[in-house]
Structures are given as structure tokens and as C-alpha cells.
Design a protein around this motif. Sequence first.
Motif, PDB file in Angstrom:
ATOM      1  N   UNK A  15       0.820  -1.207   0.000  1.00 36.27           N
ATOM      2  CA  UNK A  15       0.000   0.000   0.000  1.00 36.27           C
ATOM      3  C   UNK A  15       0.853   1.255   0.000  1.00 36.27           C
ATOM      4  N   UNK A  16       1.873   1.262   0.840  1.00 33.10           N
ATOM      5  CA  UNK A  16       2.784   2.412   0.885  1.00 33.10           C
ATOM      6  C   UNK A  16       3.450   2.598  -0.476  1.00 33.10           C
ATOM      7  N   UNK A  17       3.948   1.513  -1.047  1.00 33.17           N
ATOM      8  CA  UNK A  17       4.628   1.603  -2.345  1.00 33.17           C
ATOM      9  C   UNK A  17       3.675   2.141  -3.412  1.00 33.17           C
ATOM     10  N   UNK A  18       2.449   1.632  -3.457  1.00 28.13           N
ATOM     11  CA  UNK A  18       1.505   2.051  -4.478  1.00 28.13           C
ATOM     12  C   UNK A  18       1.204   3.548  -4.378  1.00 28.13           C
ATOM     13  N   UNK A  19       0.860   4.018  -3.201  1.00 31.71           N
ATOM     14  CA  UNK A  19       0.418   5.407  -3.054  1.00 31.71           C
ATOM     15  C   UNK A  19       1.579   6.407  -3.021  1.00 31.71           C
ATOM     16  N   UNK A  20       2.773   5.973  -2.624  1.00 35.24           N
ATOM     17  CA  UNK A  20       3.904   6.907  -2.641  1.00 35.24           C
ATOM     18  C   UNK A  20       4.570   6.939  -4.009  1.00 35.24           C
ATOM     19  N   UNK A  21       4.917   5.782  -4.545  1.00 31.79           N
ATOM     20  CA  UNK A  21       5.585   5.743  -5.851  1.00 31.79           C
ATOM     21  C   UNK A  21       4.639   6.133  -6.978  1.00 31.79           C
ATOM     22  N   UNK A  22       3.378   5.782  -6.856  1.00 33.04           N
ATOM     23  CA  UNK A  22       2.421   6.034  -7.929  1.00 33.04           C
ATOM     24  C   UNK A  22       1.825   7.427  -7.927  1.00 33.04           C
ATOM     25  N   UNK A  89       2.328   4.483 -14.548  1.00 31.50           N
ATOM     26  CA  UNK A  89       3.030   4.160 -13.305  1.00 31.50           C
ATOM     27  C   UNK A  89       2.144   3.334 -12.373  1.00 31.50           C
ATOM     28  N   UNK A  90       0.877   3.719 -12.235  1.00 38.08           N
ATOM     29  CA  UNK A  90      -0.027   2.984 -11.346  1.00 38.08           C
ATOM     30  C   UNK A  90      -0.281   1.569 -11.855  1.00 38.08           C
ATOM     31  N   UNK A  91      -0.423   1.412 -13.170  1.00 40.40           N
ATOM     32  CA  UNK A  91      -0.600   0.075 -13.733  1.00 40.40           C
ATOM     33  C   UNK A  91       0.639  -0.775 -13.444  1.00 40.40           C
ATOM     34  N   UNK A  92       1.811  -0.190 -13.566  1.00 42.09           N
ATOM     35  CA  UNK A  92       3.052  -0.898 -13.246  1.00 42.09           C
ATOM     36  C   UNK A  92       3.065  -1.358 -11.789  1.00 42.09           C
ATOM     37  N   UNK A  96      -5.465  -1.300 -12.057  1.00 39.74           N
ATOM     38  CA  UNK A  96      -6.125  -1.633 -13.321  1.00 39.74           C
ATOM     39  C   UNK A  96      -6.782  -0.382 -13.873  1.00 39.74           C
ATOM     40  N   UNK A  97      -6.550  -0.123 -15.142  1.00 41.70           N
ATOM     41  CA  UNK A  97      -7.271   0.947 -15.837  1.00 41.70           C
ATOM     42  C   UNK A  97      -8.606   0.362 -16.256  1.00 41.70           C
ATOM     43  N   UNK A  98      -9.688   0.865 -15.665  1.00 42.83           N
ATOM     44  CA  UNK A  98     -11.009   0.286 -15.920  1.00 42.83           C
ATOM     45  C   UNK A  98     -11.788   1.029 -17.000  1.00 42.83           C
ATOM     46  N   UNK A  99     -11.455   2.282 -17.189  1.00 42.62           N
ATOM     47  CA  UNK A  99     -12.062   3.061 -18.271  1.00 42.62           C
ATOM     48  C   UNK A  99     -10.946   3.911 -18.844  1.00 42.62           C
ATOM     49  N   UNK A 100     -10.712   3.845 -20.128  1.00 37.18           N
ATOM     50  CA  UNK A 100      -9.602   4.603 -20.715  1.00 37.18           C
ATOM     51  C   UNK A 100      -9.701   6.099 -20.405  1.00 37.18           C
TER      52      UNK A 100
END
Length: 138
Positions: A15-22, A89-92, A96-100
Motif C-alpha cells: 500500500x505504501x509503495x503504491x500510493x507513494x511511488x504512484x 506508473x499505477x498500472x506498473x 487496473x485501468x477500468x475506463x480509458x
Amino acid sequence: MDIRICIDVDSLERGIAFYTLGLGLRVGRRLGNDWAELVGGSSPIDLLANAAGTAPLGEGQPQRRDYARHWTPVHLDFVVERIDDVVQQLVTLGARLERPISDRAWGRMASMADPFGHGLDLLEFKDRGYDELLPPQL
């Protein structure tokens, strides 16, 4: 009144990695092994580590935490610059991108789900942001 945002995650480190790096947030402080306060936005976000299958409202209640994608009428919007780069970055990082990414009168928007099943939208404002929907001030 202050508003704090609480997000349950099944792994505090992920969670930390996702919200800080992303999203460019940073850890303000850790409040134990299962709680981190993220700062850098207009409201702090508390990441709370809770195992899947646990009872959020106490034992004896039917609800259980589930980190598969779930829909709720409450979600978070994050205002970003360079929305294409942030989506990538978030997908990495497991989103998931749910709507383009779509163009709107006020800017651009991407609907996503974080790795923990929570919906979120990215917004990239142009010029006056949501005020683009209003007539220009004279």
C-alpha cells in the motif's frame, strides 16, 4: 473540520509503495506495524493493514474484508499532472485501468482500481478546472 481518509489494504508495504511511488504521497509517520499516515495531498490518508476475511464491524457480523475489485459509491479522486504517465506508473504498481482516459470539458479523467480493489479516478484539470463548466467571469 478536518477530513481523514482511511484505506484498508492487505499489505501495508504494498500500500505504501503504491500510493507513494504512484501518486507522489509520502509517509508522514508510522503508527505501528499496521498503520501508516500518508501526507502530501489536501487530506492525510491512513493506510490500515487488515487481513482479507476479517470482520470490519466485529465478529458476529456477516461482512468480511475482500480485496478483490468491489464497487462502492464512495471513491477517491486524485488530481494529477501528466495523467498518461501517472496511469502507466499505477498500472506498473498493480492498478487496473477500468475506463480509458477520456476528455471532458474540464480536463481529462481515468477510472482505475488500486491493487486492493478500491476504485479511484485520476483527474487532470485544464485551465479553470471544474469552473470550465461555468461561463467565464467578466
